[in-house]
Motif scaffolding. Structure first.
Motif, mmCIF file in Angstrom:
data_model
loop_
_atom_site.group_PDB
_atom_site.id
_atom_site.type_symbol
_atom_site.label_atom_id
_atom_site.label_comp_id
_atom_site.label_asym_id
_atom_site.label_seq_id
_atom_site.Cartn_x
_atom_site.Cartn_y
_atom_site.Cartn_z
ATOM 1 N N TYR A 289 0.836 -1.192 0.000
ATOM 2 C CA TYR A 289 0.000 0.000 0.000
ATOM 3 C C TYR A 289 0.875 1.247 0.000
ATOM 4 C CZ TYR A 289 -4.032 -3.011 0.960
ATOM 5 O OH TYR A 289 -5.009 -3.968 0.871
ATOM 6 N N GLY A 290 0.334 2.305 -0.586
ATOM 7 C CA GLY A 290 1.137 3.491 -0.847
ATOM 8 C C GLY A 290 1.763 4.138 0.371
ATOM 9 N N PHE A 291 1.144 3.985 1.564
ATOM 10 C CA PHE A 291 1.710 4.666 2.731
ATOM 11 C C PHE A 291 3.085 4.123 3.099
ATOM 12 C CE2 PHE A 291 -0.613 1.182 4.857
ATOM 13 C CZ PHE A 291 0.287 0.781 5.839
ATOM 14 N N LYS A 292 3.459 2.938 2.554
ATOM 15 C CA LYS A 292 4.791 2.405 2.831
ATOM 16 C C LYS A 292 5.878 3.201 2.123
ATOM 17 C CE LYS A 292 5.908 -0.770 4.781
ATOM 18 N NZ LYS A 292 6.319 -0.950 6.207
ATOM 19 N N GLY A 293 5.511 3.982 1.117
ATOM 20 C CA GLY A 293 6.497 4.736 0.341
ATOM 21 C C GLY A 293 6.849 6.055 0.997
ATOM 22 N N GLY A 294 7.826 6.044 1.892
ATOM 23 C CA GLY A 294 8.234 7.267 2.572
ATOM 24 C C GLY A 294 8.645 8.352 1.594
ATOM 25 N N LYS A 295 8.256 9.577 1.895
ATOM 26 C CA LYS A 295 8.515 10.717 1.013
ATOM 27 C C LYS A 295 9.563 11.653 1.617
ATOM 28 C CE LYS A 295 3.663 10.710 -0.523
ATOM 29 N NZ LYS A 295 3.089 9.774 0.486
ATOM 30 N N SER A 296 10.174 12.471 0.757
ATOM 31 C CA SER A 296 11.148 13.483 1.193
ATOM 32 C C SER A 296 12.123 12.885 2.210
ATOM 33 C CB SER A 296 10.416 14.700 1.773
ATOM 34 O OG SER A 296 9.525 15.257 0.829
ATOM 35 N N ILE A 297 12.791 11.825 1.800
ATOM 36 C CA ILE A 297 13.638 11.029 2.700
ATOM 37 C C ILE A 297 14.944 11.750 3.013
ATOM 38 C CG2 ILE A 297 14.967 8.894 2.887
ATOM 39 C CD1 ILE A 297 12.782 7.566 1.175
ATOM 40 N N VAL A 298 15.291 11.778 4.300
ATOM 41 C CA VAL A 298 16.569 12.357 4.720
ATOM 42 C C VAL A 298 17.455 11.343 5.432
ATOM 43 C CG1 VAL A 298 15.706 14.725 4.865
ATOM 44 C CG2 VAL A 298 15.563 13.232 6.875
ATOM 45 N N ARG A 299 16.903 10.174 5.786
ATOM 46 C CA ARG A 299 17.714 9.178 6.489
ATOM 47 C C ARG A 299 17.307 7.771 6.062
ATOM 48 N NH1 ARG A 299 16.773 10.718 11.178
ATOM 49 N NH2 ARG A 299 18.661 11.975 11.428
ATOM 50 N N ILE A 300 18.309 6.944 5.779
ATOM 51 C CA ILE A 300 18.128 5.518 5.539
ATOM 52 C C ILE A 300 19.005 4.797 6.548
ATOM 53 C CG2 ILE A 300 18.414 3.628 3.907
ATOM 54 C CD1 ILE A 300 18.017 5.641 1.638
ATOM 55 N N GLN A 301 18.384 4.054 7.448
ATOM 56 C CA GLN A 301 19.114 3.418 8.538
ATOM 57 C C GLN A 301 18.874 1.915 8.532
ATOM 58 O OE1 GLN A 301 18.075 4.932 12.391
ATOM 59 N NE2 GLN A 301 19.740 3.864 13.437
ATOM 60 N N LEU A 302 19.939 1.137 8.535
ATOM 61 C CA LEU A 302 19.820 -0.316 8.628
ATOM 62 C C LEU A 302 19.856 -0.724 10.083
ATOM 63 C CD1 LEU A 302 20.578 0.135 5.592
ATOM 64 C CD2 LEU A 302 21.462 -2.193 5.669
ATOM 65 N N THR A 303 18.935 -1.605 10.454
ATOM 66 C CA THR A 303 18.777 -1.970 11.853
ATOM 67 C C THR A 303 18.708 -3.487 12.012
ATOM 68 O OG1 THR A 303 16.355 -1.930 11.790
ATOM 69 C CG2 THR A 303 17.478 0.154 12.258
ATOM 70 N N GLU A 304 18.967 -3.935 13.219
ATOM 71 C CA GLU A 304 18.840 -5.352 13.533
ATOM 72 C C GLU A 304 17.406 -5.699 13.901
ATOM 73 O OE1 GLU A 304 21.098 -8.720 16.305
ATOM 74 O OE2 GLU A 304 21.563 -6.576 16.537
ATOM 75 N N ARG A 305 16.682 -4.737 14.488
ATOM 76 C CA ARG A 305 15.320 -4.961 14.928
ATOM 77 C C ARG A 305 14.321 -4.245 14.019
ATOM 78 N NH1 ARG A 305 15.626 -4.456 21.568
ATOM 79 N NH2 ARG A 305 17.145 -6.149 21.865
ATOM 80 N N GLN A 306 13.113 -4.755 13.983
ATOM 81 C CA GLN A 306 12.070 -4.168 13.139
ATOM 82 C C GLN A 306 11.775 -2.734 13.575
ATOM 83 O OE1 GLN A 306 8.586 -6.620 12.065
ATOM 84 N NE2 GLN A 306 7.329 -4.938 12.831
ATOM 85 N N PRO A 307 11.802 -1.778 12.652
ATOM 86 C CA PRO A 307 11.557 -0.380 13.016
ATOM 87 C C PRO A 307 10.125 -0.177 13.514
ATOM 88 C CG PRO A 307 12.539 -0.557 10.822
ATOM 89 C CD PRO A 307 12.138 -1.941 11.225
ATOM 90 N N ARG A 308 9.975 0.814 14.380
ATOM 91 C CA ARG A 308 8.651 1.240 14.839
ATOM 92 C C ARG A 308 8.125 2.254 13.828
ATOM 93 N NH1 ARG A 308 7.666 0.494 20.362
ATOM 94 N NH2 ARG A 308 6.608 2.505 20.503
ATOM 95 N N THR A 309 7.330 1.818 12.883
ATOM 96 C CA THR A 309 6.888 2.685 11.792
ATOM 97 C C THR A 309 5.660 3.494 12.200
ATOM 98 O OG1 THR A 309 5.603 0.885 10.824
ATOM 99 C CG2 THR A 309 7.855 1.166 10.049
ATOM 100 N N THR A 310 5.491 4.636 11.541
ATOM 101 C CA THR A 310 4.534 5.641 11.998
ATOM 102 C C THR A 310 3.111 5.118 12.083
ATOM 103 O OG1 THR A 310 5.905 7.479 11.225
ATOM 104 C CG2 THR A 310 3.542 7.893 11.464
#
Length: 344
Positions: free
Chosen positions: A260-281
């Protein structure tokens, strides 16, 4: 409470600003019963009921009026030109493309306004240069990369993807950009990297919607690393051969066409690789409505409307929604063995 109307236009869907403050209303909404069925590889879908269906058009099935395409915002980079899209790829649907004017005037970008038209009106506030993306976290080569450097590193491709909004409207968009995987490979994820987190600019002066408490800003989205590395996943910097406008996520945004379209983050300023699943908005704001995966699934209803059909902007009749938005052959294997009733 009376039943929801069968096909409310998307413009009548309760804005999050009201919905998040009136969650008790949902206690009286119809719940959707379902039966599980398998879709190959152990993938499980949940059949949902037909309650109110979000509609991108006006009542009665007529298309909602669209404003004329706005001019580029002040400080926008020059048009990219169609020559930049000469590297054609297999990632092109033969479905009719949505008109440019519709794509740039009918938008969900709450940082620029809650209605479909506000983002275009407010997009001129967004300063598109200078712009850099901080690539950090579980990387052997973390780096803050200027956007123009990114554009020199990777050749631009035109990819014509279906885009399905969680509100049950859809478009076909000729994006201009580059796949995310080569960038991640260049940065060399560590052995601990499992997820990729994307963060939108936080600046209420440029993004006036962030002055509200509609969501917990900045906007954060995320993918599993294998989803991010999939060939379909891309970072877009333009559409129709032109630079992105602010309302479409300028100057750089994520495009994941089977979600779904809301997964497509806009105006991105940070890409961070993590070990744990991110807490998404959205999965934090309303976890009963918006899961981390958000794969397009016509068989699982949203609590307030069905996802079985969609309204293609520019068309009068609804059409069936396809599993994974029509990209099942390419991506279903990523979820083999998962029960998407639990991981929706």
């Amino acid at each position: 409470m009376s039943k929801l109307p069968k096909e409310p236009p998307a413009s009548e869907i309760t804005p999050p600003a009201l919905y998040l403050r009136r969650r008790e209303l949902l206690k009286n909404a119809a719940l959707f019963a379902g039966t599980a069925s398998a879709l190959g590889g152990g993938l499980v879908w949940l059949t949902g009921g037909e309650a109110g269906v979000a509609d991108a058009g006006a009542p009665g099935g007529e298309a909602a009026p669209l404003a004329s395409a706005p001019p580029p915002p002040a400080g926008a980079p020059p048009l990219l030109g169609t020559s930049a899209a000469s590297a054609r790829t297999p990632f092109v649907t033969d479905e009719a493309r949505t008109d440019y004017e519709a794509i740039v005037s009918y938008n969900n970008f709450y940082e620029l306004g809650l209605s479909k038209s506000e983002p275009a009106r407010n997009a001129g506030r967004l300063r598109l240069r200078p712009w850099a993306v901080a690539c950090e976290g579980e990387l052997k080569k973390p780096e803050v990369i200027d956007l123009d450097t990114l554009l020199r590193w990777f050749p631009l491709e035109e990819r014509v993807y279906r885009m399905r909004c969680v509100e049950a409207w859809s478009m076909v968009i000729p994006w201009l950009g580059f796949p995310l995987a080569p960038l991640l490979r260049r940065l060399e994820p560590t052995s601990r990297a499992r997820y990729v987190q994307f963060t939108t600019l936080l600046d209420p002066e440029q993004l006036p919607g962030q002055r509200s408490d509609v969501l917990d800003w900045p906007y954060v989205e995320g993918l599993r690393l294998d989803e991010a590395m999939h060939p379909l996943t891309m970072l877009a910097v333009g559409l129709y051969g032109k630079s992105l406008l602010g309302q479409n996520g300028a100057p750089i945004r994520l495009v994941v066409p089977w979600k779904y379209g809301f997964k497509g983050g806009k105006s991105i300023v940070r890409i961070q690789l993590t070990e744990r699943q991110p807490r998404t908005t959205w999965s934090q704001a309303t976890p009963d409505e918006y899961g981390f995966y958000a794969n397009v699934n016509p068989a699982v209803a949203h609590p307030r409307w069905s996802q079985a059909t969609e309204r293609r902007i520019g068309e009068l009749r609804r059409r069936p929604t396809l599993p994974f938005n029509g990209y099942a052959e390419e991506v279903a294997g990523l979820y083999a063995g998962m029960d998407l009733r639990e991981s929706f």
